[in-house]
Design an enzyme around this catalytic site. Sequence first.
Site, PDB file in Angstrom:
ATOM      1  N   THR A  37       1.097  -1.301  -0.170  1.00 19.42           N
ATOM      2  CA  THR A  37      -0.093  -0.136   0.022  1.00 19.42           C
ATOM      3  C   THR A  37       0.892   1.244  -0.129  1.00 19.42           C
ATOM      4  O   THR A  37       1.856   1.320   0.548  1.00 19.42           O
ATOM      5  CB  THR A  37      -0.924   0.082   1.373  1.00 19.42           C
ATOM      6  OG1 THR A  37      -1.519   1.243   1.389  1.00 19.42           O
ATOM      7  CG2 THR A  37       0.032  -0.281   2.658  1.00 19.42           C
ATOM      8  N   ASP A  38       0.466   2.369  -0.490  1.00 23.16           N
ATOM      9  CA  ASP A  38       1.183   3.666  -0.536  1.00 23.16           C
ATOM     10  C   ASP A  38       1.148   4.057   0.892  1.00 23.16           C
ATOM     11  O   ASP A  38       1.685   5.260   1.118  1.00 23.16           O
ATOM     12  CB  ASP A  38       0.566   4.506  -1.688  1.00 23.16           C
ATOM     13  CG  ASP A  38      -0.815   4.979  -1.304  1.00 23.16           C
ATOM     14  OD1 ASP A  38      -1.490   4.480  -0.348  1.00 23.16           O
ATOM     15  OD2 ASP A  38      -1.401   6.016  -2.013  1.00 23.16           O
ATOM     16  N   GLU A  39       0.233   3.510   1.952  1.00 23.31           N
ATOM     17  CA  GLU A  39       0.325   4.135   3.084  1.00 23.31           C
ATOM     18  C   GLU A  39       1.686   4.072   4.066  1.00 23.31           C
ATOM     19  O   GLU A  39       1.920   4.440   5.090  1.00 23.31           O
ATOM     20  CB  GLU A  39      -0.845   3.398   3.997  1.00 23.31           C
ATOM     21  CG  GLU A  39      -2.203   4.025   3.426  1.00 23.31           C
ATOM     22  CD  GLU A  39      -3.598   3.759   4.499  1.00 23.31           C
ATOM     23  OE1 GLU A  39      -3.114   3.979   5.719  1.00 23.31           O
ATOM     24  OE2 GLU A  39      -4.419   3.416   4.175  1.00 23.31           O
TER      25      GLU A  39
ATOM     26  N   TYR B  87      -1.548  -0.152  11.166  1.00 22.66           N
ATOM     27  CA  TYR B  87      -1.668  -0.887   9.846  1.00 22.66           C
ATOM     28  C   TYR B  87      -0.475  -0.629   8.970  1.00 22.66           C
ATOM     29  O   TYR B  87       0.080  -1.470   8.312  1.00 22.66           O
ATOM     30  CB  TYR B  87      -3.045  -0.448   9.342  1.00 22.66           C
ATOM     31  CG  TYR B  87      -3.117  -0.663   7.738  1.00 22.66           C
ATOM     32  CD1 TYR B  87      -3.148  -1.952   7.266  1.00 22.66           C
ATOM     33  CD2 TYR B  87      -3.282   0.403   6.706  1.00 22.66           C
ATOM     34  CE1 TYR B  87      -3.031  -2.336   5.875  1.00 22.66           C
ATOM     35  CE2 TYR B  87      -3.186   0.186   5.400  1.00 22.66           C
ATOM     36  CZ  TYR B  87      -3.135  -1.206   5.047  1.00 22.66           C
ATOM     37  OH  TYR B  87      -2.989  -1.339   3.541  1.00 22.66           O
TER      38      TYR B  87
ATOM     39  N   LYS C 191       2.574  -3.084   7.254  1.00 25.22           N
ATOM     40  CA  LYS C 191       2.718  -3.556   6.031  1.00 25.22           C
ATOM     41  C   LYS C 191       4.043  -3.117   5.354  1.00 25.22           C
ATOM     42  O   LYS C 191       4.639  -3.749   4.788  1.00 25.22           O
ATOM     43  CB  LYS C 191       1.539  -2.668   5.024  1.00 25.22           C
ATOM     44  CG  LYS C 191       0.363  -3.132   5.053  1.00 25.22           C
ATOM     45  CD  LYS C 191       0.207  -4.390   4.478  1.00 25.22           C
ATOM     46  CE  LYS C 191       0.000  -4.519   3.164  1.00 25.22           C
ATOM     47  NZ  LYS C 191      -0.073  -5.969   2.536  1.00 25.22           N
TER      48      LYS C 191
END
Length: 304
Positions: free
Chosen positions: A160-162, A185, A189
């Site tokens: 994810t880009d998060e 979260y 990741k």
Amino acid sequence: MKYLVIAEKPSVSKSIAKVIGAYRQEDGYLEGGDCVVSWCLGHLAEYAAPEYYDERYENWRFEDLPILPVEWKLLVHSTKKPQFNVLRKLLRSKKFDYVVNFAAESHVDRSIENPQLFLMTNILGTQNLLDAARRAWVTGKDESGYPTWRNGVRYHQVSTDEVYGSLGAEGFFTEKTPLCPHSPYSASKTSADMVVMAYHDTYKMPVTITRCSNNYGPYHFPEKLIPLIIKNILEGKNLPVYGDGSNVRDWLYVEDHCKAIDLVVRKGVEGEVYNVGGHNEKTNLEIVKLTIATIRRLMEEEPK
């Protein structure tokens, strides 16, 4: 070639099937029905029924996995030896070419309530998959002592880009953007990505990673922003907006995401990270207002 897709949501299973069945057919890559897709899903067996895909897509086939009596979380993310052995036997017996790991706990609010669950699922689960694939695919050692690998195999991690943090009012994330997670979260990741790259550096494992922006589209899990807004509007409930709604995210259609994954798995450079975005940067408040306007328009056009 054989895909093993590790996922829990129907949006992923249906979209990747459409990509492999229809998208590849268009570009001439898939010939003679030589692509096999298997789902390590368990509790989503109804969405992986062969009849569903046979009716809708050409030049591909679904291979059932009767070896899987348990849910994917128990199978993939358990530290218990019996479940891990089942996964190892699956990879060896079916001779998958690609393992594509979509599976993750992915709701930021729930990661704040129960961070340990996210660390176990997203980090330990990834390591379990990597190790099962490594044990199934390694064929020996080279002159330098590094493992040698079966030809044509690859482990792909869907991230994810998060992991990069928050996007500002302008600009884009790039693959060189420093990692800066801000929630349990995104930290989990980020850690999983590092484990994947560690397997590449340590064992020379053929891996790739894609980091996508916010997905949307058919069969989206109802806890996510857009389907939750739609559900609450139709039920006359208050609409959820995180903070003041100014957080900017890029939005990516789920089928476009799966096309990118398929392309990276087949043609991406081993050990590389690829960002996948939709060039649709909007604040959460803009998404809420757009969804409201869209539902109003649809109800006016088709009031029934």
